[in-house]
Design a protein around this motif. Sequence first.
Motif, PDB file in Angstrom:
ATOM      1  N   GLY A 260       0.812  -1.216   0.000  1.00  0.00           N
ATOM      2  CA  GLY A 260       0.000   0.000   0.000  1.00  0.00           C
ATOM      3  C   GLY A 260       0.842   1.261   0.000  1.00  0.00           C
ATOM      4  N   VAL A 261       1.912   1.272   0.790  1.00  0.00           N
ATOM      5  CA  VAL A 261       2.825   2.421   0.787  1.00  0.00           C
ATOM      6  C   VAL A 261       3.389   2.626  -0.617  1.00  0.00           C
ATOM      7  N   ALA A 262       3.798   1.539  -1.254  1.00  0.00           N
ATOM      8  CA  ALA A 262       4.362   1.634  -2.607  1.00  0.00           C
ATOM      9  C   ALA A 262       3.320   2.162  -3.597  1.00  0.00           C
ATOM     10  N   LEU A 263       2.116   1.656  -3.520  1.00  0.00           N
ATOM     11  CA  LEU A 263       1.059   2.107  -4.430  1.00  0.00           C
ATOM     12  C   LEU A 263       0.752   3.591  -4.229  1.00  0.00           C
ATOM     13  N   ALA A 264       0.743   4.037  -2.976  1.00  0.00           N
ATOM     14  CA  ALA A 264       0.495   5.454  -2.702  1.00  0.00           C
ATOM     15  C   ALA A 264       1.620   6.320  -3.262  1.00  0.00           C
ATOM     16  N   CYS A 265       2.850   5.837  -3.210  1.00  0.00           N
ATOM     17  CA  CYS A 265       3.976   6.577  -3.792  1.00  0.00           C
ATOM     18  C   CYS A 265       3.820   6.737  -5.302  1.00  0.00           C
ATOM     19  N   LEU A 266       3.309   5.697  -5.958  1.00  0.00           N
ATOM     20  CA  LEU A 266       3.120   5.771  -7.416  1.00  0.00           C
ATOM     21  C   LEU A 266       2.216   6.936  -7.806  1.00  0.00           C
ATOM     22  N   ASP A 267       1.278   7.285  -6.926  1.00  0.00           N
ATOM     23  CA  ASP A 267       0.351   8.379  -7.223  1.00  0.00           C
ATOM     24  C   ASP A 267       1.069   9.714  -7.401  1.00  0.00           C
ATOM     25  N   HIS A 268       2.318   9.823  -6.957  1.00  0.00           N
ATOM     26  CA  HIS A 268       3.016  11.106  -6.980  1.00  0.00           C
ATOM     27  C   HIS A 268       4.201  11.128  -7.927  1.00  0.00           C
ATOM     28  N   LEU A 269       4.321  10.112  -8.757  1.00  0.00           N
ATOM     29  CA  LEU A 269       5.396  10.091  -9.747  1.00  0.00           C
ATOM     30  C   LEU A 269       4.880  10.562 -11.100  1.00  0.00           C
ATOM     31  N   PRO A 270       5.695  11.292 -11.856  1.00  0.00           N
ATOM     32  CA  PRO A 270       5.282  11.735 -13.194  1.00  0.00           C
ATOM     33  C   PRO A 270       5.425  10.614 -14.215  1.00  0.00           C
ATOM     34  N   LEU A 271       4.965   9.430 -13.847  1.00  0.00           N
ATOM     35  CA  LEU A 271       5.041   8.237 -14.676  1.00  0.00           C
ATOM     36  C   LEU A 271       3.696   7.536 -14.626  1.00  0.00           C
ATOM     37  N   THR A 272       3.337   6.859 -15.691  1.00  0.00           N
ATOM     38  CA  THR A 272       2.057   6.154 -15.743  1.00  0.00           C
ATOM     39  C   THR A 272       2.287   4.661 -15.541  1.00  0.00           C
ATOM     40  N   VAL A 273       1.668   4.130 -14.501  1.00  0.00           N
ATOM     41  CA  VAL A 273       1.715   2.690 -14.240  1.00  0.00           C
ATOM     42  C   VAL A 273       0.277   2.196 -14.253  1.00  0.00           C
ATOM     43  N   ASP A 274      -0.076   1.423 -15.273  1.00  0.00           N
ATOM     44  CA  ASP A 274      -1.477   0.999 -15.372  1.00  0.00           C
ATOM     45  C   ASP A 274      -1.779  -0.135 -14.389  1.00  0.00           C
ATOM     46  N   ASP A 275      -3.065  -0.446 -14.260  1.00  0.00           N
ATOM     47  CA  ASP A 275      -3.495  -1.433 -13.269  1.00  0.00           C
ATOM     48  C   ASP A 275      -2.859  -2.797 -13.511  1.00  0.00           C
ATOM     49  N   GLU A 276      -2.714  -3.165 -14.773  1.00  0.00           N
ATOM     50  CA  GLU A 276      -2.161  -4.477 -15.073  1.00  0.00           C
ATOM     51  C   GLU A 276      -0.690  -4.559 -14.675  1.00  0.00           C
ATOM     52  N   ALA A 277       0.071  -3.473 -14.889  1.00  0.00           N
ATOM     53  CA  ALA A 277       1.470  -3.453 -14.460  1.00  0.00           C
ATOM     54  C   ALA A 277       1.574  -3.540 -12.945  1.00  0.00           C
ATOM     55  N   GLY A 281       3.519  -6.581 -11.211  1.00  0.00           N
ATOM     56  CA  GLY A 281       4.625  -6.263 -10.324  1.00  0.00           C
ATOM     57  C   GLY A 281       4.420  -6.804  -8.917  1.00  0.00           C
ATOM     58  N   LEU A 282       3.235  -6.634  -8.372  1.00  0.00           N
ATOM     59  CA  LEU A 282       2.950  -7.135  -7.022  1.00  0.00           C
ATOM     60  C   LEU A 282       3.126  -8.645  -6.944  1.00  0.00           C
ATOM     61  N   ALA A 283       2.756  -9.338  -8.006  1.00  0.00           N
ATOM     62  CA  ALA A 283       2.858 -10.799  -8.003  1.00  0.00           C
ATOM     63  C   ALA A 283       4.294 -11.265  -8.203  1.00  0.00           C
ATOM     64  N   ALA A 284       5.081 -10.509  -8.968  1.00  0.00           N
ATOM     65  CA  ALA A 284       6.420 -10.966  -9.349  1.00  0.00           C
ATOM     66  C   ALA A 284       7.513 -10.487  -8.401  1.00  0.00           C
ATOM     67  N   VAL A 285       7.182  -9.650  -7.427  1.00  0.00           N
ATOM     68  CA  VAL A 285       8.184  -9.029  -6.560  1.00  0.00           C
ATOM     69  C   VAL A 285       9.060 -10.070  -5.863  1.00  0.00           C
ATOM     70  N   GLU A 286      10.334  -9.745  -5.721  1.00  0.00           N
ATOM     71  CA  GLU A 286      11.282 -10.597  -4.997  1.00  0.00           C
ATOM     72  C   GLU A 286      12.068  -9.730  -4.020  1.00  0.00           C
TER      73      GLU A 286
END
Length: 434
Positions: A260-277, A281-286
Amino acid sequence: MGTKPEGSRADPVLDRLKGLHPKVIDLSLDRVHRLLAALGHPERQLPPVVHVAGTNGKGSTVAFLRAMLEAAGYRVHVYTSPHLVRFHERIRLAGKLIDDNRLAALLEDCEVANAGQPITFFEVTTVAAFLAFAREPADVVLLETGLGGRLDATNVVDRPAVTAITRISYDHRQFLGDTLEAIAGEKAGIFKPGVPAVLAPQPQEEAERALTARAAEVGAPVYNWRVTPTEGGFRFESARRALDLPPPGLAGAHQIVNAGVALACLDHLPLTVDDEAMRRGLAAVEWPARLQRLTRGPLADSLSEGWELWLDGGHNDSAGEVLAVQAASWAKEEPVRPLLLVYGMLASKEPQEFLGPLAPFVTAARTVSIPGEEASLSAEDTAVATRACGIADSAAAEGVAEALADLKGRVPGPARVLICGSLYLAGTVLAENG
Protein backbone atom coordinates in the motif's frame (compact mmCIF):
# COMPACT_ATOMS: atom_id res chain seq x y z
CA MET A 1 28.07 -9.02 5.42
CA GLY A 2 28.05 -12.44 3.77
CA THR A 3 30.61 -13.45 1.18
CA LYS A 4 32.40 -11.54 -1.54
CA PRO A 5 32.55 -12.40 -5.22
CA GLU A 6 35.82 -14.17 -5.87
CA GLY A 7 38.41 -11.90 -7.44
CA SER A 8 36.21 -8.79 -7.29
CA ARG A 9 38.04 -5.70 -8.50
CA ALA A 10 35.96 -3.59 -6.09
CA ASP A 11 37.05 -5.47 -2.97
CA PRO A 12 40.40 -3.71 -2.39
CA VAL A 13 38.74 -0.29 -2.77
CA LEU A 14 35.91 -1.23 -0.40
CA ASP A 15 38.46 -2.43 2.14
CA ARG A 16 40.45 0.82 1.90
CA LEU A 17 37.32 2.93 2.30
CA LYS A 18 36.38 1.11 5.50
CA GLY A 19 39.52 2.51 7.13
CA LEU A 20 38.87 6.21 6.48
CA HIS A 21 36.85 6.86 9.64
CA PRO A 22 37.26 5.27 13.07
CA LYS A 23 33.50 5.08 13.55
CA VAL A 24 31.26 2.73 11.60
CA ILE A 25 28.30 5.07 12.20
CA ASP A 26 28.69 8.82 12.69
CA LEU A 27 25.46 10.54 11.77
CA SER A 28 26.19 13.79 9.94
CA LEU A 29 25.68 15.26 6.49
CA ASP A 30 28.77 17.49 6.37
CA ARG A 31 31.13 14.85 4.99
CA VAL A 32 28.57 13.73 2.38
CA HIS A 33 27.92 17.29 1.21
CA ARG A 34 31.68 17.90 0.96
CA LEU A 35 32.30 14.85 -1.22
CA LEU A 36 29.24 15.45 -3.41
CA ALA A 37 30.45 19.00 -4.04
CA ALA A 38 33.89 17.70 -5.00
CA LEU A 39 32.22 15.39 -7.54
CA GLY A 40 30.04 18.09 -9.10
CA HIS A 41 26.84 17.41 -7.14
CA PRO A 42 25.55 14.24 -8.79
CA GLU A 43 22.59 14.25 -6.36
CA ARG A 44 21.24 17.24 -8.31
CA GLN A 45 21.32 15.37 -11.62
CA LEU A 46 18.83 12.59 -10.89
CA PRO A 47 15.43 11.62 -12.30
CA PRO A 48 12.45 11.75 -9.89
CA VAL A 49 13.38 10.32 -6.49
CA VAL A 50 11.26 8.28 -4.05
CA HIS A 51 12.89 8.52 -0.61
CA VAL A 52 11.85 5.80 1.86
CA ALA A 53 12.60 5.63 5.60
CA GLY A 54 11.23 3.57 8.49
CA THR A 55 12.21 0.78 10.84
CA ASN A 56 10.46 -2.20 9.25
CA GLY A 57 9.27 -2.66 5.68
CA LYS A 58 11.25 -0.02 3.80
CA GLY A 59 13.18 -2.58 1.77
CA SER A 60 9.99 -4.46 0.90
CA THR A 61 8.30 -1.19 -0.07
CA VAL A 62 11.18 -0.36 -2.41
CA ALA A 63 10.98 -3.88 -3.85
CA PHE A 64 7.26 -3.45 -4.60
CA LEU A 65 7.90 -0.09 -6.23
CA ARG A 66 10.69 -1.48 -8.38
CA ALA A 67 8.62 -4.48 -9.46
CA MET A 68 5.62 -2.37 -10.48
CA LEU A 69 7.65 0.31 -12.25
CA GLU A 70 9.70 -2.27 -14.15
CA ALA A 71 6.51 -4.14 -15.08
CA ALA A 72 5.38 -0.86 -16.68
CA GLY A 73 8.59 -0.72 -18.70
CA TYR A 74 10.50 1.96 -16.79
CA ARG A 75 14.22 2.07 -16.09
CA VAL A 76 14.67 2.11 -12.33
CA HIS A 77 17.74 2.95 -10.23
CA VAL A 78 17.69 1.51 -6.70
CA TYR A 79 19.82 2.05 -3.60
CA THR A 80 19.22 -0.20 -0.59
CA SER A 81 21.20 -1.42 2.41
CA PRO A 82 22.57 -3.53 3.89
CA HIS A 83 23.46 -6.23 1.40
CA LEU A 84 23.02 -9.91 2.15
CA VAL A 85 25.79 -11.65 0.22
CA ARG A 86 27.54 -9.17 -2.10
CA PHE A 87 27.97 -5.41 -1.75
CA HIS A 88 26.81 -5.06 -5.36
CA GLU A 89 23.22 -5.81 -4.20
CA ARG A 90 23.01 -2.28 -2.80
CA ILE A 91 23.10 -0.55 -6.20
CA ARG A 92 20.85 -1.36 -9.15
CA LEU A 93 21.39 0.57 -12.35
CA ALA A 94 18.40 0.67 -14.69
CA GLY A 95 17.19 -2.70 -13.40
CA LYS A 96 20.48 -4.58 -13.12
CA LEU A 97 22.88 -5.04 -10.23
CA ILE A 98 25.92 -2.85 -10.76
CA ASP A 99 28.76 -4.78 -12.38
CA ASP A 100 32.13 -5.12 -10.71
CA ASN A 101 34.18 -2.97 -13.05
CA ARG A 102 31.76 -0.06 -12.91
CA LEU A 103 31.50 -0.28 -9.12
CA ALA A 104 35.28 -0.31 -8.74
CA ALA A 105 35.65 2.71 -11.06
CA LEU A 106 33.00 4.69 -9.16
CA LEU A 107 34.56 3.89 -5.80
CA GLU A 108 37.99 4.93 -7.10
CA ASP A 109 36.53 8.24 -8.35
CA CYS A 110 35.05 8.83 -4.89
CA GLU A 111 38.30 7.84 -3.21
CA VAL A 112 40.32 10.31 -5.29
CA ALA A 113 37.80 13.14 -4.72
CA ASN A 114 37.70 12.43 -1.00
CA ALA A 115 41.51 12.79 -0.81
CA GLY A 116 41.89 10.71 2.34
CA GLN A 117 39.60 12.83 4.50
CA PRO A 118 37.53 11.13 7.23
CA ILE A 119 34.28 9.68 5.94
CA THR A 120 32.28 6.60 6.92
CA PHE A 121 31.97 3.58 4.68
CA PHE A 122 28.22 4.09 4.28
CA GLU A 123 28.65 7.75 3.40
CA VAL A 124 31.23 7.22 0.66
CA THR A 125 29.38 4.26 -0.85
CA THR A 126 26.15 6.27 -0.83
CA VAL A 127 27.94 9.01 -2.75
CA ALA A 128 29.15 6.35 -5.19
CA ALA A 129 25.52 5.34 -5.75
CA PHE A 130 24.52 8.94 -6.50
CA LEU A 131 27.42 9.21 -8.93
CA ALA A 132 26.32 5.99 -10.65
CA PHE A 133 22.72 7.21 -10.91
CA ALA A 134 23.77 10.55 -12.38
CA ARG A 135 25.86 8.88 -15.08
CA GLU A 136 23.30 6.28 -16.24
CA PRO A 137 19.93 7.40 -17.68
CA ALA A 138 16.81 6.15 -15.89
CA ASP A 139 13.21 7.18 -15.25
CA VAL A 140 13.18 7.09 -11.45
CA VAL A 141 15.42 6.57 -8.40
CA LEU A 142 14.29 4.54 -5.38
CA LEU A 143 16.32 5.57 -2.36
CA GLU A 144 16.23 3.72 0.96
CA THR A 145 17.70 5.31 4.07
CA GLY A 146 20.34 3.39 5.95
CA LEU A 147 19.67 4.51 9.52
CA GLY A 148 17.29 7.19 10.73
CA GLY A 149 16.53 9.88 8.19
CA ARG A 150 17.38 13.40 9.31
CA LEU A 151 21.15 12.81 9.32
CA ASP A 152 21.21 9.77 7.06
CA ALA A 153 23.69 9.98 4.18
CA THR A 154 20.84 9.61 1.67
CA ASN A 155 19.10 12.76 2.92
CA VAL A 156 20.79 15.15 0.51
CA VAL A 157 18.19 15.30 -2.27
CA ASP A 158 16.57 18.72 -1.88
CA ARG A 159 13.30 17.91 -3.61
CA PRO A 160 12.34 14.26 -4.09
CA ALA A 161 9.09 13.48 -5.88
CA VAL A 162 7.67 11.83 -2.75
CA THR A 163 8.85 10.67 0.67
CA ALA A 164 7.55 7.62 2.52
CA ILE A 165 7.75 6.33 6.08
CA THR A 166 7.06 2.67 6.82
CA ARG A 167 6.34 1.21 10.25
CA ILE A 168 8.33 2.69 13.15
CA SER A 169 9.57 0.54 16.02
CA TYR A 170 12.49 0.40 18.44
CA ASP A 171 15.86 0.02 16.77
CA HIS A 172 19.26 1.73 16.88
CA ARG A 173 18.32 3.46 20.13
CA GLN A 174 21.91 4.52 20.76
CA PHE A 175 21.67 6.73 17.67
CA LEU A 176 17.98 7.60 17.27
CA GLY A 177 16.64 7.84 20.83
CA ASP A 178 14.93 5.73 23.47
CA THR A 179 11.31 6.57 22.62
CA LEU A 180 9.17 5.88 19.56
CA GLU A 181 8.48 9.60 19.38
CA ALA A 182 12.19 10.38 19.14
CA ILE A 183 12.83 7.62 16.62
CA ALA A 184 9.89 8.71 14.46
CA GLY A 185 11.13 12.30 14.62
CA GLU A 186 14.49 11.24 13.23
CA LYS A 187 12.87 9.19 10.45
CA ALA A 188 10.62 12.15 9.59
CA GLY A 189 13.75 14.18 8.89
CA ILE A 190 13.41 13.16 5.24
CA PHE A 191 10.22 15.27 4.84
CA LYS A 192 10.62 18.27 2.54
CA PRO A 193 8.47 21.42 2.13
CA GLY A 194 5.74 20.85 -0.43
CA VAL A 195 6.77 17.25 -1.10
CA PRO A 196 3.99 14.69 -0.46
CA ALA A 197 4.57 12.36 2.49
CA VAL A 198 3.17 8.83 2.41
CA LEU A 199 2.86 7.33 5.90
CA ALA A 200 2.25 3.71 6.82
CA PRO A 201 -0.31 3.20 9.61
CA GLN A 202 1.57 3.26 12.91
CA PRO A 203 0.53 0.81 15.67
CA GLN A 204 1.72 3.22 18.35
CA GLU A 205 0.05 6.62 18.73
CA GLU A 206 3.25 8.42 19.73
CA ALA A 207 4.93 7.47 16.45
CA GLU A 208 1.93 8.58 14.41
CA ARG A 209 1.78 11.85 16.33
CA ALA A 210 5.47 12.60 15.82
CA LEU A 211 5.29 11.93 12.08
CA THR A 212 2.23 14.09 11.45
CA ALA A 213 3.57 16.89 13.64
CA ARG A 214 6.84 16.95 11.74
CA ALA A 215 5.04 16.92 8.39
CA ALA A 216 2.94 19.90 9.47
CA GLU A 217 6.01 21.75 10.76
CA VAL A 218 7.91 21.24 7.49
CA GLY A 219 4.91 21.83 5.23
CA ALA A 220 4.88 18.35 3.73
CA PRO A 221 1.32 17.35 2.78
CA VAL A 222 0.38 13.94 4.19
CA TYR A 223 -1.25 11.76 1.55
CA ASN A 224 -4.22 9.70 2.71
CA TRP A 225 -4.68 6.10 1.55
CA ARG A 226 -5.73 2.75 2.96
CA VAL A 227 -5.60 -0.96 2.26
CA THR A 228 -8.18 -3.58 3.20
CA PRO A 229 -7.63 -7.35 3.00
CA THR A 230 -10.12 -9.12 0.73
CA GLU A 231 -10.85 -12.78 0.00
CA GLY A 232 -8.85 -12.59 -3.22
CA GLY A 233 -6.05 -10.27 -2.07
CA PHE A 234 -6.52 -6.67 -0.97
CA ARG A 235 -8.15 -3.38 -1.94
CA PHE A 236 -6.16 -0.15 -2.25
CA GLU A 237 -7.95 3.19 -1.98
CA SER A 238 -6.55 6.72 -2.31
CA ALA A 239 -7.63 10.09 -3.62
CA ARG A 240 -6.62 8.99 -7.12
CA ARG A 241 -7.71 5.37 -7.39
CA ALA A 242 -9.59 2.44 -5.91
CA LEU A 243 -8.27 -0.91 -7.00
CA ASP A 244 -8.72 -4.58 -6.14
CA LEU A 245 -5.40 -6.41 -6.31
CA PRO A 246 -4.05 -9.94 -5.88
CA PRO A 247 -2.07 -10.97 -2.79
CA PRO A 248 1.47 -9.54 -2.77
CA GLY A 249 4.22 -11.88 -3.89
CA LEU A 250 6.00 -11.48 -0.53
CA ALA A 251 4.74 -13.71 2.30
CA GLY A 252 3.09 -12.30 5.40
CA ALA A 253 -0.05 -10.28 6.09
CA HIS A 254 2.10 -7.21 6.86
CA GLN A 255 3.20 -7.03 3.24
CA ILE A 256 -0.21 -5.69 2.24
CA VAL A 257 0.64 -2.48 4.11
CA ASN A 258 4.08 -2.25 2.51
CA ALA A 259 2.47 -2.76 -0.90
CA GLY A 260 0.00 0.00 0.00
CA VAL A 261 2.82 2.42 0.79
CA ALA A 262 4.36 1.63 -2.61
CA LEU A 263 1.06 2.11 -4.43
CA ALA A 264 0.50 5.45 -2.70
CA CYS A 265 3.98 6.58 -3.79
CA LEU A 266 3.12 5.77 -7.42
CA ASP A 267 0.35 8.38 -7.22
CA HIS A 268 3.02 11.11 -6.98
CA LEU A 269 5.40 10.09 -9.75
CA PRO A 270 5.28 11.74 -13.19
CA LEU A 271 5.04 8.24 -14.68
CA THR A 272 2.06 6.15 -15.74
CA VAL A 273 1.71 2.69 -14.24
CA ASP A 274 -1.48 1.00 -15.37
CA ASP A 275 -3.49 -1.43 -13.27
CA GLU A 276 -2.16 -4.48 -15.07
CA ALA A 277 1.47 -3.45 -14.46
CA MET A 278 0.64 -3.01 -10.79
CA ARG A 279 -0.84 -6.51 -10.64
CA ARG A 280 2.10 -8.08 -12.47
CA GLY A 281 4.63 -6.26 -10.32
CA LEU A 282 2.95 -7.14 -7.02
CA ALA A 283 2.86 -10.80 -8.00
CA ALA A 284 6.42 -10.97 -9.35
CA VAL A 285 8.18 -9.03 -6.56
CA GLU A 286 11.28 -10.60 -5.00
CA TRP A 287 13.04 -9.52 -1.80
CA PRO A 288 15.33 -12.13 -0.23
CA ALA A 289 15.29 -12.98 3.50
CA ARG A 290 11.85 -11.53 4.12
CA LEU A 291 9.84 -14.61 5.02
CA GLN A 292 11.56 -16.37 2.15
CA ARG A 293 11.03 -20.08 1.72
CA LEU A 294 14.22 -21.94 0.77
CA THR A 295 13.33 -24.91 -1.41
CA ARG A 296 16.73 -25.76 -2.92
CA GLY A 297 20.36 -25.78 -1.86
CA PRO A 298 22.46 -27.74 0.65
CA LEU A 299 20.63 -26.50 3.75
CA ALA A 300 17.15 -27.06 2.30
CA ASP A 301 18.18 -30.44 0.90
CA SER A 302 19.44 -31.58 4.30
CA LEU A 303 15.88 -31.72 5.62
CA SER A 304 13.53 -34.65 5.11
CA GLU A 305 10.55 -34.78 2.79
CA GLY A 306 7.65 -32.71 4.07
CA TRP A 307 9.85 -30.33 6.07
CA GLU A 308 9.90 -26.61 5.24
CA LEU A 309 12.79 -24.15 5.62
CA TRP A 310 12.11 -20.42 5.92
CA LEU A 311 14.43 -17.44 6.30
CA ASP A 312 13.75 -13.99 7.73
CA GLY A 313 16.15 -11.16 8.57
CA GLY A 314 13.92 -9.27 11.03
CA HIS A 315 15.51 -8.48 14.38
CA ASN A 316 13.38 -6.09 16.45
CA ASP A 317 10.06 -6.04 18.30
CA SER A 318 7.96 -5.29 15.22
CA ALA A 319 9.62 -8.08 13.27
CA GLY A 320 8.88 -10.47 16.13
CA GLU A 321 5.24 -9.43 16.08
CA VAL A 322 5.04 -9.96 12.32
CA LEU A 323 6.56 -13.43 12.61
CA ALA A 324 4.17 -14.24 15.45
CA VAL A 325 1.21 -13.41 13.21
CA GLN A 326 2.63 -15.69 10.54
CA ALA A 327 3.27 -18.43 13.11
CA ALA A 328 -0.34 -18.18 14.29
CA SER A 329 -1.47 -18.60 10.69
CA TRP A 330 0.81 -21.59 10.19
CA ALA A 331 -0.57 -23.18 13.38
CA LYS A 332 -4.02 -23.32 11.77
CA GLU A 333 -2.82 -25.23 8.71
CA GLU A 334 -3.30 -28.95 8.15
CA PRO A 335 -1.20 -30.94 8.64
CA VAL A 336 0.14 -29.11 11.68
CA ARG A 337 3.93 -28.78 11.61
CA PRO A 338 5.91 -27.93 14.76
CA LEU A 339 7.73 -24.60 14.43
CA LEU A 340 11.48 -24.81 15.12
CA LEU A 341 13.92 -21.89 15.23
CA VAL A 342 17.51 -21.43 14.23
CA TYR A 343 18.30 -18.11 15.84
CA GLY A 344 21.22 -15.65 15.95
CA MET A 345 21.41 -11.97 16.79
CA LEU A 346 23.78 -9.03 17.16
CA ALA A 347 24.74 -8.08 20.72
CA SER A 348 23.23 -4.61 20.19
CA LYS A 349 19.71 -6.02 19.76
CA GLU A 350 17.15 -7.11 22.34
CA PRO A 351 16.38 -10.86 22.10
CA GLN A 352 13.44 -10.64 24.51
CA GLU A 353 11.68 -7.98 22.43
CA PHE A 354 12.07 -10.00 19.25
CA LEU A 355 11.33 -13.47 20.66
CA GLY A 356 8.60 -12.53 23.12
CA PRO A 357 5.70 -12.50 20.64
CA LEU A 358 7.03 -15.53 18.72
CA ALA A 359 7.98 -17.83 21.62
CA PRO A 360 4.48 -19.28 22.34
CA PHE A 361 4.44 -20.87 18.87
CA VAL A 362 7.95 -22.41 19.01
CA THR A 363 8.61 -26.05 19.93
CA ALA A 364 12.43 -25.88 20.03
CA ALA A 365 15.30 -23.56 19.10
CA ARG A 366 18.97 -23.90 18.29
CA THR A 367 21.08 -20.78 18.58
CA VAL A 368 24.15 -19.76 16.59
CA SER A 369 26.66 -16.95 16.54
CA ILE A 370 26.83 -15.02 13.27
CA PRO A 371 29.96 -16.01 11.31
CA GLY A 372 32.43 -13.21 10.76
CA GLU A 373 30.58 -10.71 12.94
CA GLU A 374 32.48 -9.46 15.98
CA ALA A 375 29.29 -7.83 17.25
CA SER A 376 27.38 -11.12 17.26
CA LEU A 377 25.89 -12.39 20.49
CA SER A 378 27.47 -15.75 21.28
CA ALA A 379 25.45 -18.90 20.63
CA GLU A 380 25.56 -19.71 24.34
CA ASP A 381 24.32 -16.29 25.46
CA THR A 382 21.64 -16.37 22.79
CA ALA A 383 20.48 -19.77 24.08
CA VAL A 384 20.19 -18.34 27.62
CA ALA A 385 18.09 -15.43 26.31
CA THR A 386 15.94 -17.81 24.26
CA ARG A 387 15.19 -19.99 27.28
CA ALA A 388 14.35 -16.85 29.28
CA CYS A 389 11.71 -16.06 26.67
CA GLY A 390 9.95 -19.37 27.38
CA ILE A 391 11.45 -21.66 24.73
CA ALA A 392 12.68 -24.35 27.12
CA ASP A 393 14.20 -26.61 24.47
CA SER A 394 16.94 -24.18 23.43
CA ALA A 395 20.62 -24.98 23.02
CA ALA A 396 23.67 -23.59 21.27
CA ALA A 397 24.91 -25.05 17.98
CA GLU A 398 28.19 -24.60 16.12
CA GLY A 399 26.52 -23.40 12.95
CA VAL A 400 23.33 -23.41 10.91
CA ALA A 401 23.92 -26.83 9.32
CA GLU A 402 24.60 -28.35 12.75
CA ALA A 403 21.51 -26.65 14.17
CA LEU A 404 19.32 -28.09 11.42
CA ALA A 405 20.74 -31.57 11.95
CA ASP A 406 20.12 -31.34 15.69
CA LEU A 407 16.54 -30.13 15.28
CA LYS A 408 15.84 -32.80 12.70
CA GLY A 409 16.78 -35.43 15.28
CA ARG A 410 14.56 -33.87 17.95
CA VAL A 411 11.21 -33.84 16.19
CA PRO A 412 9.55 -36.85 14.55
CA GLY A 413 7.69 -36.17 11.36
CA PRO A 414 7.57 -33.03 9.15
CA ALA A 415 8.28 -29.69 10.80
CA ARG A 416 8.77 -26.08 9.77
CA VAL A 417 12.14 -24.47 10.50
CA LEU A 418 12.53 -20.69 10.62
CA ILE A 419 16.02 -19.19 10.54
CA CYS A 420 15.79 -15.68 11.95
CA GLY A 421 17.15 -12.90 14.15
CA SER A 422 19.48 -10.92 11.87
CA LEU A 423 19.99 -9.82 8.28
CA TYR A 424 23.66 -10.61 8.81
CA LEU A 425 22.75 -14.18 9.67
CA ALA A 426 20.38 -14.29 6.70
CA GLY A 427 23.24 -13.24 4.41
CA THR A 428 25.47 -16.08 5.60
CA VAL A 429 22.61 -18.55 5.19
CA LEU A 430 21.94 -17.46 1.61
CA ALA A 431 25.63 -17.77 0.85
CA GLU A 432 25.90 -21.19 2.51
CA ASN A 433 22.76 -22.43 0.77
CA GLY A 434 24.06 -21.33 -2.61
